[in-house]
Design a protein around this motif. Structure first.
Motif, PDB file in Angstrom:
ATOM      1  N   SER A 225       9.604  -6.097   5.295  1.00  0.00           N
ATOM      2  CA  SER A 225       8.632  -6.296   5.468  1.00  0.00           C
ATOM      3  C   SER A 225       9.192  -8.019   6.168  1.00  0.00           C
ATOM      4  CB  SER A 225       8.302  -6.352   4.287  1.00  0.00           C
ATOM      5  OG  SER A 225       6.658  -7.421   4.715  1.00  0.00           O
ATOM      6  N   ARG A 226       9.675  -9.055   5.615  1.00  0.00           N
ATOM      7  CA  ARG A 226      10.738  -9.578   5.766  1.00  0.00           C
ATOM      8  C   ARG A 226      11.558 -10.112   6.456  1.00  0.00           C
ATOM      9  NH1 ARG A 226      10.645  -9.782   0.020  1.00  0.00           N
ATOM     10  NH2 ARG A 226      12.645  -9.432  -0.155  1.00  0.00           N
ATOM     11  N   LEU A 227      12.201  -8.625   7.187  1.00  0.00           N
ATOM     12  CA  LEU A 227      12.911  -8.701   8.320  1.00  0.00           C
ATOM     13  C   LEU A 227      12.271  -8.672  10.307  1.00  0.00           C
ATOM     14  CD1 LEU A 227      16.151  -6.812   7.376  1.00  0.00           C
ATOM     15  CD2 LEU A 227      15.656  -9.037   7.819  1.00  0.00           C
ATOM     16  N   ILE A 252       6.160   0.230   5.105  1.00  0.00           N
ATOM     17  CA  ILE A 252       5.481  -1.950   4.420  1.00  0.00           C
ATOM     18  C   ILE A 252       4.121  -1.510   3.869  1.00  0.00           C
ATOM     19  CG2 ILE A 252       4.338  -3.930   5.105  1.00  0.00           C
ATOM     20  CD1 ILE A 252       7.647  -3.442   7.680  1.00  0.00           C
ATOM     21  N   ILE A 253       3.114  -0.514   4.505  1.00  0.00           N
ATOM     22  CA  ILE A 253       1.926  -0.634   3.669  1.00  0.00           C
ATOM     23  C   ILE A 253       1.686   0.502   2.964  1.00  0.00           C
ATOM     24  CG2 ILE A 253      -0.047   1.051   4.214  1.00  0.00           C
ATOM     25  CD1 ILE A 253       0.801   0.700   7.174  1.00  0.00           C
ATOM     26  N   ALA A 254       2.596   1.669   2.369  1.00  0.00           N
ATOM     27  CA  ALA A 254       2.897   2.142   0.985  1.00  0.00           C
ATOM     28  C   ALA A 254       3.177   1.094  -0.250  1.00  0.00           C
ATOM     29  CB  ALA A 254       4.096   2.842   0.852  1.00  0.00           C
ATOM     30  N   ARG A 262      -2.252  -8.155   0.819  1.00  0.00           N
ATOM     31  CA  ARG A 262      -2.196  -7.473   2.701  1.00  0.00           C
ATOM     32  C   ARG A 262      -1.092  -7.657   3.013  1.00  0.00           C
ATOM     33  NH1 ARG A 262      -6.888 -10.319   1.793  1.00  0.00           N
ATOM     34  NH2 ARG A 262      -7.680  -8.703   4.115  1.00  0.00           N
ATOM     35  N   SER A 263      -1.256  -7.090   4.331  1.00  0.00           N
ATOM     36  CA  SER A 263      -0.036  -7.181   4.674  1.00  0.00           C
ATOM     37  C   SER A 263       0.286  -7.858   6.533  1.00  0.00           C
ATOM     38  CB  SER A 263       0.712  -5.746   5.210  1.00  0.00           C
ATOM     39  OG  SER A 263       1.850  -5.958   6.238  1.00  0.00           O
ATOM     40  N   PHE A 264       1.286  -8.442   6.998  1.00  0.00           N
ATOM     41  CA  PHE A 264       1.268  -9.145   7.820  1.00  0.00           C
ATOM     42  C   PHE A 264       1.312  -8.160   9.434  1.00  0.00           C
ATOM     43  CE2 PHE A 264       6.005  -7.815   8.126  1.00  0.00           C
ATOM     44  CZ  PHE A 264       5.815  -6.872   8.823  1.00  0.00           C
ATOM     45  N   LEU A 265       1.226  -6.688   9.240  1.00  0.00           N
ATOM     46  CA  LEU A 265       0.897  -5.562   9.959  1.00  0.00           C
ATOM     47  C   LEU A 265      -0.466  -5.830  10.770  1.00  0.00           C
ATOM     48  CD1 LEU A 265       3.276  -2.817   8.876  1.00  0.00           C
ATOM     49  CD2 LEU A 265       3.766  -4.731  10.890  1.00  0.00           C
ATOM     50  N   GLU A 266      -1.378  -6.198   9.705  1.00  0.00           N
ATOM     51  CA  GLU A 266      -3.077  -6.460   9.963  1.00  0.00           C
ATOM     52  C   GLU A 266      -3.278  -7.300  10.558  1.00  0.00           C
ATOM     53  OE1 GLU A 266      -5.530  -6.707   6.513  1.00  0.00           O
ATOM     54  OE2 GLU A 266      -4.686  -9.236   6.670  1.00  0.00           O
ATOM     55  N   ARG A 267      -1.944  -8.137  11.168  1.00  0.00           N
ATOM     56  CA  ARG A 267      -2.781  -8.909  12.557  1.00  0.00           C
ATOM     57  C   ARG A 267      -3.154  -8.472  13.649  1.00  0.00           C
ATOM     58  NH1 ARG A 267       1.132 -12.477   9.612  1.00  0.00           N
ATOM     59  NH2 ARG A 267       2.292 -12.879  11.447  1.00  0.00           N
ATOM     60  N   THR A 268      -3.300  -9.225  14.895  1.00  0.00           N
ATOM     61  CA  THR A 268      -3.518  -8.941  16.013  1.00  0.00           C
ATOM     62  C   THR A 268      -2.295  -8.437  16.573  1.00  0.00           C
ATOM     63  OG1 THR A 268      -6.113  -9.337  15.922  1.00  0.00           O
ATOM     64  CG2 THR A 268      -5.049  -8.950  17.987  1.00  0.00           C
ATOM     65  N   LYS A 287      -1.982   5.197  16.139  1.00  0.00           N
ATOM     66  CA  LYS A 287      -3.260   4.795  15.774  1.00  0.00           C
ATOM     67  C   LYS A 287      -3.672   4.082  14.569  1.00  0.00           C
ATOM     68  CE  LYS A 287      -4.215   5.236  20.888  1.00  0.00           C
ATOM     69  NZ  LYS A 287      -5.076   5.699  22.227  1.00  0.00           N
ATOM     70  N   LEU A 288      -3.852   5.626  13.665  1.00  0.00           N
ATOM     71  CA  LEU A 288      -3.958   6.127  12.666  1.00  0.00           C
ATOM     72  C   LEU A 288      -2.658   4.698  12.283  1.00  0.00           C
ATOM     73  CD1 LEU A 288      -5.371   7.669  10.541  1.00  0.00           C
ATOM     74  CD2 LEU A 288      -3.458   9.447  10.608  1.00  0.00           C
ATOM     75  N   VAL A 289      -2.247   5.004  12.358  1.00  0.00           N
ATOM     76  CA  VAL A 289      -1.266   3.816  11.008  1.00  0.00           C
ATOM     77  C   VAL A 289      -1.648   2.323  11.459  1.00  0.00           C
ATOM     78  CG1 VAL A 289       0.971   2.219  11.032  1.00  0.00           C
ATOM     79  CG2 VAL A 289       0.844   5.210  11.361  1.00  0.00           C
ATOM     80  N   ASP A 290      -2.438   2.111  12.894  1.00  0.00           N
ATOM     81  CA  ASP A 290      -3.050   0.517  13.027  1.00  0.00           C
ATOM     82  C   ASP A 290      -4.360   0.560  11.525  1.00  0.00           C
ATOM     83  OD1 ASP A 290      -1.152  -0.115  14.832  1.00  0.00           O
ATOM     84  OD2 ASP A 290      -2.735   0.638  16.655  1.00  0.00           O
ATOM     85  N   LEU A 291      -4.737   2.234  11.371  1.00  0.00           N
ATOM     86  CA  LEU A 291      -5.801   1.893  10.781  1.00  0.00           C
ATOM     87  C   LEU A 291      -5.809   1.525   9.226  1.00  0.00           C
ATOM     88  CD1 LEU A 291      -8.232   4.159  12.771  1.00  0.00           C
ATOM     89  CD2 LEU A 291      -8.380   2.381  12.502  1.00  0.00           C
ATOM     90  N   SER A 292      -4.801   1.987   9.081  1.00  0.00           N
ATOM     91  CA  SER A 292      -3.568   2.314   7.185  1.00  0.00           C
ATOM     92  C   SER A 292      -4.001   0.561   7.079  1.00  0.00           C
ATOM     93  CB  SER A 292      -3.078   3.413   7.372  1.00  0.00           C
ATOM     94  OG  SER A 292      -1.792   3.529   8.451  1.00  0.00           O
ATOM     95  N   CYS A 293      -3.227  -0.051   8.435  1.00  0.00           N
ATOM     96  CA  CYS A 293      -2.762  -1.588   8.178  1.00  0.00           C
ATOM     97  C   CYS A 293      -3.871  -2.346   7.721  1.00  0.00           C
ATOM     98  CB  CYS A 293      -2.190  -1.857   9.450  1.00  0.00           C
ATOM     99  SG  CYS A 293      -0.415  -1.381   9.853  1.00  0.00           S
ATOM    100  N   LEU A 294      -4.932  -1.177   7.201  1.00  0.00           N
ATOM    101  CA  LEU A 294      -6.646  -2.793   7.351  1.00  0.00           C
ATOM    102  C   LEU A 294      -6.478  -2.430   5.958  1.00  0.00           C
ATOM    103  CD1 LEU A 294      -8.393  -2.220   9.992  1.00  0.00           C
ATOM    104  CD2 LEU A 294      -7.398  -4.375   9.412  1.00  0.00           C
ATOM    105  N   VAL A 295      -5.513  -0.996   5.642  1.00  0.00           N
ATOM    106  CA  VAL A 295      -6.156  -0.337   3.922  1.00  0.00           C
ATOM    107  C   VAL A 295      -5.988  -1.724   2.502  1.00  0.00           C
ATOM    108  CG1 VAL A 295      -6.297   0.904   2.193  1.00  0.00           C
ATOM    109  CG2 VAL A 295      -6.150   1.832   4.181  1.00  0.00           C
ATOM    110  N   PRO A 296      -4.582  -2.284   2.562  1.00  0.00           N
ATOM    111  CA  PRO A 296      -3.781  -3.222   1.245  1.00  0.00           C
ATOM    112  C   PRO A 296      -4.995  -4.087   1.210  1.00  0.00           C
ATOM    113  CG  PRO A 296      -2.333  -2.385   3.073  1.00  0.00           C
ATOM    114  CD  PRO A 296      -2.931  -1.559   3.391  1.00  0.00           C
TER     115      PRO A 296
END
Length: 525
Positions: A225-227, A252-254, A262-268, A287-296
């Motif tokens: 995640s940091r890298l 990273i999401i898990a 929350r993860s930085f992956l939820e940013r646009t 696209k499904l992973v995009d939606l799962s980025c919002l779950v954390p």
């Protein structure tokens, strides 16, 4: 003793003349008729294997023991005419290792190729259906002597074959990989290379296979995640770098979901920029992973909401004024209502994704069992219905990931609706007039909490129905094991501990631990 035959057994004269000899001893009849001198018959060559002394060296004159140096007389044999003649050895020097076969073959020289082939055949290739050429990228991007690659391949091979020595070797490769990764992180040029990111991802996968707790893979997922965050989204627009990003995002999401952060992956920018140059490369799975980025992020907000509720209870216990109490209640309900609306919107988007996936994929058909194809325990069809089948494991991965995300969202939505409802908080029910709707708030859509629980249970049943297909060793090797494992672990708490459904999941997890030697139930413990 054994003879080594040549092209002819005739006399020397007939062999030189290249005519057939009648082989009459001591002089052949053909030479006699041709008035030629018969030069006789050459002695056949013999090999004597002295089993009682396997380290003896056979020489043309004598047999010499390499230890003592003592010479023994040459062996004698009897020819067809009864005369004794000396045995002529085939080789002037024959060592013990040359003619004494080993009791077991030593495959150490081929170990690396065997383990690499096993990993590709039983894991990587099962998820590769030509869309992204995962196998080719793995072989080209991973150096043969990469310790992280060797650690992962050796661990999977050793776990499957239950070889403690090979598993121990994988641990040594893992230690070397950690040292190399640590050295690379201290080098400014190496930090930005894809090899460092690839090694971190590979070591996280290694931890998922061999770890007995969640600390190892969570630590490596944090490093990934940091890298990625330091590299930025623009560094992942090429095909190979974007492929590494797609492989790292579920890890990273898990981790973020386990730690409720929350993860930085939820940013646009992270949801759009890596695919901006080639939007067609963004698959349905992406696209499904995009939606799962919002779950954390929703999980973190749900935890903050629970903390705010505890603070309200402390204020009420300290006999604060009613104005302060109602002010806290109003803020709490506004935050809870906004969180409920976010959960409902994401839940709607996930269901819409499923509709698109159903249109693009063929209907799911019942899975037909064949002898020896499934490595799972007996499937209770009376509990779950007929097992489901898919065209390939890539499509089954979509299916299991969808129900994994949907299960998490249904639980979040249920908890948030319960918190935002007027009867949820015991500190608000003590109001004399009960006018909880007098304070500003957001009107929530009517939701039946029982419907959310029923739908959540249906998700768990769908996951169980796909178990026989995922665990078909003939079709998927071990690929399906690691695809279905997390959805199974999430489905387990939905059923009562003594329910038959829960017992079936426990049998599957125990069975997989016996076959693959992993401790997967402790991944998220």
């Amino acid at each position: 003793m054994g003879n080594i035959g040549g092209r002819s057994k005739g006399c020397t004269t007939c062999q030189r003349r290249r005519v057939k000899c009648d082989e009459r001893h001591p002089n052949c009849k053909r030479c006699e008729k041709a008035s030629l001198k018969c030069e006789g018959f050459p002695d056949p060559l013999h090999i004597i294997l002295d089993r009682s002394c396997p380290q003896t060296l056979q020489t043309s004159g004598t047999s010499v023991s390499p230890k003592s140096g003592a010479r023994r007389p040459k062996a004698k044999r009897r020819s067809s005419n009864g005369e004794a003649s000396e045995v002529r050895p085939l080789l002037c020097s024959v060592t013990r290792d040359f003619y004494t076969p080993a009791k077991s073959l030593n495959l150490s020289a081929f170990t690396e190729n065997i383990q690499s082939t096993f990993f590709v055949a039983h894991a990587l290739s099962k998820l590769d259906f030509g869309q992204k050429a995962v196998t080719a990228i793995w072989e080209t991007m991973s150096a043969p002597d990469d310790p992280s690659k060797r650690a992962l391949e050796t661990a999977l091979f050793g776990r499957f074959h239950h070889q403690p020595i090979i598993c121990e070797a994988s641990s040594k490769w893992y230690g070397k990989a950690l040292i190399k990764l640590s050295d690379d992180l201290r080098t400014p040029q190496a930090v930005w290379s894809t090899s460092v990111l690839r090694s971190a991802i590979t070591l996280t996968m290694y931890e998922l296979i061999v770890a007995t707790s969640s600390h190892g893979w969570i630590h490596h997922a944090g490093a990934i995640s940091r890298l990625l965050e330091v590299r930025g989204p623009y560094r992942h627009q090429s095909f190979e770098e974007r492929l590494l990003l797609e492989a790292a995002r579920p890890l990273i999401i898990a981790r973020a979901a386990v730690e409720a952060k929350r993860s930085f992956l939820e940013r646009t920018d992270w949801l759009q920029i890596p695919w901006a140059l080639d939007p067609d490369q963004k698959s349905l799975r992406d696209k499904l992973v995009d939606l799962s980025c919002l779950v954390p992020g929703l999980i973190e907000d749900r935890r903050d909401l629970a903390r705010r509720k505890r603070n309200m209870a402390m204020l009420l216990a300290n006999q604060c004024s009613w104005d302060d109490h109602w002010d806290q209640v109003g803020r709490y309900r506004c935050i809870a209502s906004a969180l409920v609306l976010r959960c409902d919107k994401l839940l709607k988007d996930v269901r819409a994704w499923k509709e698109v996936w159903d249109e693009q994929s063929n209907p799911i058909t019942p899975f037909t069992f064949r002898s020896g194809t499934s490595s799972s325990p007996d499937y209770p069809e009376d509990l779950f219905g007929p097992p489901t089948s898919f065209h390939n494991l890539y499509e089954a991965n979509h299916f299991s990931m969808y129900y994994q995300v949907l299960t998490s969202l249904l639980r979040l939505t249920y908890e948030c609706h319960y918190e935002a409802s007027p009867t949820a908080s015991d500190m608000t029910t003590c109001a004399i007039d009960g006018s909880l709707h007098l304070k500003p708030g957001v009107e929530l859509p009517p939701t039946d909490h029982d419907d959310l629980l029923v739908e959540r249970r249906k998700c768990a049943v769908q996951v169980c129905r796909s178990v026989p297909y995922h665990l078909s060793s003939e079709l998927h090797g071990c690929g399906g094991v690691y695809v279905i494992m997390l959805p199974l672990l999430m489905a387990r708490p939905i059923f009562r501990p003594q329910a038959e459904e829960a017992k079936y999941i426990d049998r599957v997890l125990a069975h997989l631990a016996g076959i693959w030697g992993n401790q997967t139930p402790q991944w998220f413990g």
